[in-house]
Structure formats: structure tokens, C-alpha cells
Design a protein around this motif. Structure first.
Motif, PDB file in Angstrom:
ATOM      1  N   VAL A 126       0.780  -1.110   0.070  1.00  0.00           N
ATOM      2  CA  VAL A 126      -0.135   0.004  -0.002  1.00  0.00           C
ATOM      3  C   VAL A 126       0.908   1.397   0.057  1.00  0.00           C
ATOM      4  O   VAL A 126       2.029   1.309   0.800  1.00  0.00           O
ATOM      5  CB  VAL A 126      -0.831  -0.066   1.180  1.00  0.00           C
ATOM      6  CG1 VAL A 126      -1.901   1.155   1.174  1.00  0.00           C
ATOM      7  CG2 VAL A 126      -1.731  -1.340   1.146  1.00  0.00           C
ATOM      8  N   ASP A 127       0.628   2.004  -0.740  1.00  0.00           N
ATOM      9  CA  ASP A 127       1.948   3.304  -1.123  1.00  0.00           C
ATOM     10  C   ASP A 127       0.592   4.610  -1.435  1.00  0.00           C
ATOM     11  O   ASP A 127       0.105   4.465  -2.657  1.00  0.00           O
ATOM     12  CB  ASP A 127       2.711   3.052  -2.209  1.00  0.00           C
ATOM     13  CG  ASP A 127       3.720   4.188  -2.116  1.00  0.00           C
ATOM     14  OD1 ASP A 127       3.755   4.960  -1.160  1.00  0.00           O
ATOM     15  OD2 ASP A 127       4.311   4.503  -3.108  1.00  0.00           O
ATOM     16  N   TYR A 128       0.873   5.573  -0.643  1.00  0.00           N
ATOM     17  CA  TYR A 128      -0.305   6.515  -1.058  1.00  0.00           C
ATOM     18  C   TYR A 128       0.834   7.915  -1.083  1.00  0.00           C
ATOM     19  O   TYR A 128       1.633   8.153  -0.580  1.00  0.00           O
ATOM     20  CB  TYR A 128      -0.969   7.221   0.294  1.00  0.00           C
ATOM     21  CG  TYR A 128      -2.067   6.050   0.700  1.00  0.00           C
ATOM     22  CD1 TYR A 128      -2.725   5.304  -0.311  1.00  0.00           C
ATOM     23  CD2 TYR A 128      -2.133   5.816   2.098  1.00  0.00           C
ATOM     24  CE1 TYR A 128      -3.609   4.441  -0.112  1.00  0.00           C
ATOM     25  CE2 TYR A 128      -3.201   4.824   2.288  1.00  0.00           C
ATOM     26  CZ  TYR A 128      -3.771   4.056   1.391  1.00  0.00           C
ATOM     27  OH  TYR A 128      -4.938   3.276   1.640  1.00  0.00           O
ATOM     28  N   SER A 129       0.575   8.773  -2.362  1.00  0.00           N
ATOM     29  CA  SER A 129       1.172   9.938  -2.705  1.00  0.00           C
ATOM     30  C   SER A 129       0.904  10.862  -1.424  1.00  0.00           C
ATOM     31  O   SER A 129       1.788  11.769  -1.310  1.00  0.00           O
ATOM     32  CB  SER A 129       0.921  10.367  -3.883  1.00  0.00           C
ATOM     33  OG  SER A 129      -0.361  10.625  -4.090  1.00  0.00           O
ATOM     34  N   PHE A 130      -0.208  11.029  -0.985  1.00  0.00           N
ATOM     35  CA  PHE A 130      -0.593  11.641   0.080  1.00  0.00           C
ATOM     36  C   PHE A 130      -1.811  11.406   1.117  1.00  0.00           C
ATOM     37  O   PHE A 130      -2.513  10.511   0.586  1.00  0.00           O
ATOM     38  CB  PHE A 130      -1.121  13.481  -0.550  1.00  0.00           C
ATOM     39  CG  PHE A 130      -2.284  13.344  -1.271  1.00  0.00           C
ATOM     40  CD1 PHE A 130      -3.571  13.351  -0.699  1.00  0.00           C
ATOM     41  CD2 PHE A 130      -2.164  13.416  -2.555  1.00  0.00           C
ATOM     42  CE1 PHE A 130      -4.733  13.407  -1.412  1.00  0.00           C
ATOM     43  CE2 PHE A 130      -3.121  13.469  -3.252  1.00  0.00           C
ATOM     44  CZ  PHE A 130      -4.528  13.545  -2.828  1.00  0.00           C
ATOM     45  N   VAL A 131      -1.577  11.834   2.116  1.00  0.00           N
ATOM     46  CA  VAL A 131      -2.624  11.407   3.057  1.00  0.00           C
ATOM     47  C   VAL A 131      -3.144  12.813   3.823  1.00  0.00           C
ATOM     48  O   VAL A 131      -2.125  13.382   4.390  1.00  0.00           O
ATOM     49  CB  VAL A 131      -2.363  10.380   4.246  1.00  0.00           C
ATOM     50  CG1 VAL A 131      -3.567  10.404   5.436  1.00  0.00           C
ATOM     51  CG2 VAL A 131      -1.693   8.963   3.568  1.00  0.00           C
ATOM     52  N   ARG A 132      -4.311  13.044   3.504  1.00  0.00           N
ATOM     53  CA  ARG A 132      -4.876  14.279   4.190  1.00  0.00           C
ATOM     54  C   ARG A 132      -6.046  14.129   5.015  1.00  0.00           C
ATOM     55  O   ARG A 132      -6.953  13.457   4.521  1.00  0.00           O
ATOM     56  CB  ARG A 132      -4.880  15.448   3.166  1.00  0.00           C
ATOM     57  CG  ARG A 132      -3.763  15.889   2.611  1.00  0.00           C
ATOM     58  CD  ARG A 132      -2.941  16.517   3.642  1.00  0.00           C
ATOM     59  NE  ARG A 132      -1.470  17.021   2.922  1.00  0.00           N
ATOM     60  CZ  ARG A 132      -0.491  16.493   2.968  1.00  0.00           C
ATOM     61  NH1 ARG A 132      -0.526  14.899   3.546  1.00  0.00           N
ATOM     62  NH2 ARG A 132       0.689  16.681   2.462  1.00  0.00           N
ATOM     63  N   LEU A 133      -6.466  15.063   5.923  1.00  0.00           N
ATOM     64  CA  LEU A 133      -7.628  15.063   6.443  1.00  0.00           C
ATOM     65  C   LEU A 133      -8.365  16.325   6.115  1.00  0.00           C
ATOM     66  O   LEU A 133      -7.562  17.425   5.834  1.00  0.00           O
ATOM     67  CB  LEU A 133      -7.616  15.076   7.998  1.00  0.00           C
ATOM     68  CG  LEU A 133      -7.083  13.361   8.648  1.00  0.00           C
ATOM     69  CD1 LEU A 133      -5.638  13.755   8.902  1.00  0.00           C
ATOM     70  CD2 LEU A 133      -8.008  13.454   9.863  1.00  0.00           C
TER      71      LEU A 133
END
Length: 399
Positions: A293-300
Motif C-alpha cells: 500500500v503506497d499513498y502519494s498523500f494522506v490528508r484530512l
């Protein structure tokens, strides 16, 4: 079936009939959603990043069609379709370059009522206005996003039009192209959902001793199917169920970015912290099972913020202190315009005129543009179109 079962079934059926009545009332005369939005020449020029004179010159020299016929001496404005054509002619398309990976964004929180589907649909339509090619995938059997796109999941959508034929234990589809539906927005497509999509959860739960390998295969299959389909789009938005189940896990693994909406209340904050803890444990387990699992961004993103409620301001301050730069600085404000549009199974971007006062509509639209524009900036940064922000700013590439 016992009396309780009959009563619940009767309530559900009555509710489905009412949804269909509301849908038909909203989309008369042909009971299909249409897009009647018109954009004035000043706003069109702003969206295209050019002057109004450049548009007029292109109309005069024949590169663009003549201006729309006037009403009382005033232009009625351009349709979304015409705006997309203008982007092509004037070289103002924001589409990704061929080497750029499509952004596949999961909009997820296990807490219901945070506006997950509302954020997804508004984000899709915001991106459409900006000129991107967007695919929305409704992975939630409650099908709120499908409903907001003008489809009644009970009457208009069959199980074979959802993800089910592709993800089921005995699949009948080899890729996801069968499920793609056009919407009133020429540059937005939808893979719809309905209640029967939940059958996948039952099937995988009943898969017996071989369940783990079947589960892993479904995870990889959804990711591959979405990755293949995404090549025809710039941005794919995934709306998973608000619970930790098979489909949610598959969506989390298929995405390459994560957007987490949360409302400015203490229960929502606490629930989101639990969601993040569960996600952390699940991701570790997936990694241990060889599923990357690889995310370029994680934002709330704070949704449904009431600027006049002191308690919302307090919780918002707690969010900022806790999450720091992972919390997007501009929240989505609570607005009657959003609620009224939802009653018509629409987003604010689909309204051809304000439902409330023009001032309320303008304020709501400006806030949505600014809040959702933050996500657009993250995507464009991932494509190398925007210089990464400084260390003290929010919009940088990794969480």
C-alpha cells in the motif's frame, strides 16, 4: 418471514418508492438528470487562465463557435460542454501528461455522517469544472453517491452494473469497462452501486479455509482493474463503505492517495482517531501478507464546519494541534445551499441558479472552490506541476 421482518421490508419498500418519486420530481420531464449550468465569460476566462479578449478574438476568427445568443443584450453564458471545447482550442486543458500516473483517491472514514459521499461528488464536479477527466467509483452498497448522480440504486441499477460481476467469487467480467456509466458531465463517468454489492462480503466470508488467498486475490484484482481503467482518466475517486470490511480493504489497497473527511465534533474526532489506528494496524497486516500500500498523500479535511458554533471552532483547533500539516487548512463550511442541492440529488456545482440567496450561494461556492482546490493542488504537485510547499506549509507530497 416473521412480523418484524415484514415490517422492516415494508418500510424499506416504501422508502425506495419515495426516493423514486423524489428523483422523478427533481428531473422532470424525462426523469433523467441534465446539466443546465451556464458560466459567464469573466468566470470562463478565469477558469481558462486567459483574458476575456482572448475568448472574444477566438470567437471572431472562427476558432470558437459564435458567442451564445444573448438574452436582453446579455450573454447567457457557456455550458460545461462549451467550456471543455474552449480548453482544447485555447490550450488550457489541465490533463495529466502521458507519463503522469492517474490519481486514485479513496475518500474514506469509518464514521458515518461526515459527508463522505457529499465530499466525493462535490470534488468530482469541482474537478470537472476545472477540466479534468474524472471517474467516480461507488463502492458502498448504501449507494449515496450513485443517488447524488441521479440514479435510483433500487430501480435503475442492477447488480450486474456494479463492481459485483468483477469481484465476485465466480466473476463474469474480466475488466471494469462494463460498469462505466456516462453522467450529465461529459468529463465525469460513474461506476454505480446498489445494495446487492454487499453480497461480495457474504461470499468472501463464506469462502472457507481458502478465504485468505481469495481475499488477497480480490485485493490485487480490484487494484489492477482500477489501474487499467484509470489510464483513460486524470483522477479516480473511490467512495468505499464506512466500515472495515472486504470492499473497504480492497479500496484502501487499490488507491494511491487517501482523503479523510471528518466533522468538527468530538465524537467525529475520536472516531477518526480510531479509524487511523485501525488503518495503521490493517496496513501493517497487509504489508506482512505481501500486499503493498503506497499513498502519494494522506490528508484530512474538516467537513460540515459551522463557523458560528464555538464548539466547532474548539474541535477544529484540536484537529490542527493533533494532525498538524496533514489537516488541510481550508475546511468545508456547513451551508444550507449544500443541503438544499442534496435534496434535489445535486451538488452546488450543478445548480443553474441559487436555491437560497445569491450571497449564500456565492459564499458557499467560493468556499467549496477553495477547499476542494487544495486536493487538486496535491494531485498536480504529484505530477510535478507545482513546486512543493515549504516545511511550514500544508501542501507537500507525503503525509
Amino acid at each position: 418471514m416473521n412480523a418484524v421482518g415484514n415490517q422492516i421490508g415494508d418500510l424499506a419498500e416504501a422508502g425506495e418508492r419515495m426516493i423514486e418519486r423524489l428523483r422523478r420530481k427533481a428531473f422532470l420531464p424525462e426523469s433523467r438528470k441534465s446539466l443546465n449550468v451556464r458560466i459567464g465569460i469573466a468566470e470562463a476566462a478565469q477558469l481558462l487562465g486567459c483574458s476575456t479578449n482572448r475568448i472574444r478574438m477566438a470567437e471572431e476568427d472562427g476558432r470558437l463557435p459564435p458567442p451564445p445568443p444573448s438574452e436582453n443584450g446579455r450573454r447567457p453564458g457557456y455550458s460545461i460542454e462549451e467550456l471543455l471545447h474552449m480548453r482544447e482550442v485555447l490550450g488550457a486543458s489541465p490533463r495529466r501528461a502521458e507519463p503522469d500516473p492517474p490519481a486514485i483517491i479513496a475518500v474514506q472514514n469509518f464514521k458515518g455522517g461526515v459527508g463522505k459521499s457529499t465530499v466525493t461528488t462535490h470534488l468530482a464536479h469541482y474537478l470537472a469544472v476545472q477540466g479534468y477527466r474524472v471517474l467516480v467509483v461507488d463502492c458502498d452498497s448504501q449507494a449515496t453517491t450513485t443517488t447524488l448522480f441521479g440514479f435510483n440504486p433500487h430501480f435503475n441499477i442492477t447488480r450486474d452494473e456494479t463492481l459485483y460481476p468483477y469481484l465476485s467469487i465466480e466473476p463474469t467480467q474480466a475488466d471494469l469497462t462494463y460498469a462505466v456509466k456516462s453522467t450529465p458531465w461529459r468529463n465525469v463517468d460513474l461506476i454505480p452501486s446498489n445494495l446487492e454489492l454487499f453480497d461480495i462480503e457474504y461470499e468472501l466470508a463464506a469462502s472457507g479455509a481458502d478465504g485468505q488467498s481469495v481475499l488477497a486475490a480480490r485485493f490485487r484484482k480490484l487494484k489492477q482493474g482500477l489501474t487499467d481503467l484509470a489510464q483513460s482518466y486524470d483522477i479516480v475517486l473511490l467512495d468505499p463503505p464506512p466500515a472495515l470490511g472486504t470492499i473497504s480493504l480492497a479500496v484502501m489497497q487499490a488507491a494511491n492517495a487517501l482523503l479523510i473527511p471528518l466533522a468538527a465534533t468530538t465524537p467525529d474526532f475520536c472516531s477518526t482517531v480510531q479509524f487511523l489506528s485501525m488503518m495503521d494496524q490493517v496496513l501493517q497486516q497487509l504489508e506482512a501478507a505481501g500486499i503493498s500500500v503506497d499513498y502519494s498523500f494522506v490528508r484530512l479535511i474538516c467537513s460540515k464546519l459551522d463557523g458560528n458554533d464555538p464548539s466547532h471552532a474548539m474541535v477544529r483547533a484540536i484537529m490542527e494541534q493533533t494532525f498538524g500539516p496533514a489537516l488541510l487548512p481550508v475546511p468545508i463550511l456547513e451551508s444550507a445551499e449544500i443541503s438544499h442541492a442534496a435534496m434535489r440529488m445535486m451538488t452546488v456545482y450543478e445548480l443553474d441558479k441559487p436555491i437560497g440567496t445569491p450571497k449564500t450561494h456565492k459564499r458557499c461556492r467560493a468556499n467549496l472552490d477553495e477547499a476542494l482546490g487544495q486536493v487538486e493542488q496535491l494531485v498536480r504537485q504529484g505530477w510535478g506541476r507545482i513546486t512543493p510547499a515549504g516545511a511550514g506549509e500544508v501542501l507537500y507530497a507525503t503525509a
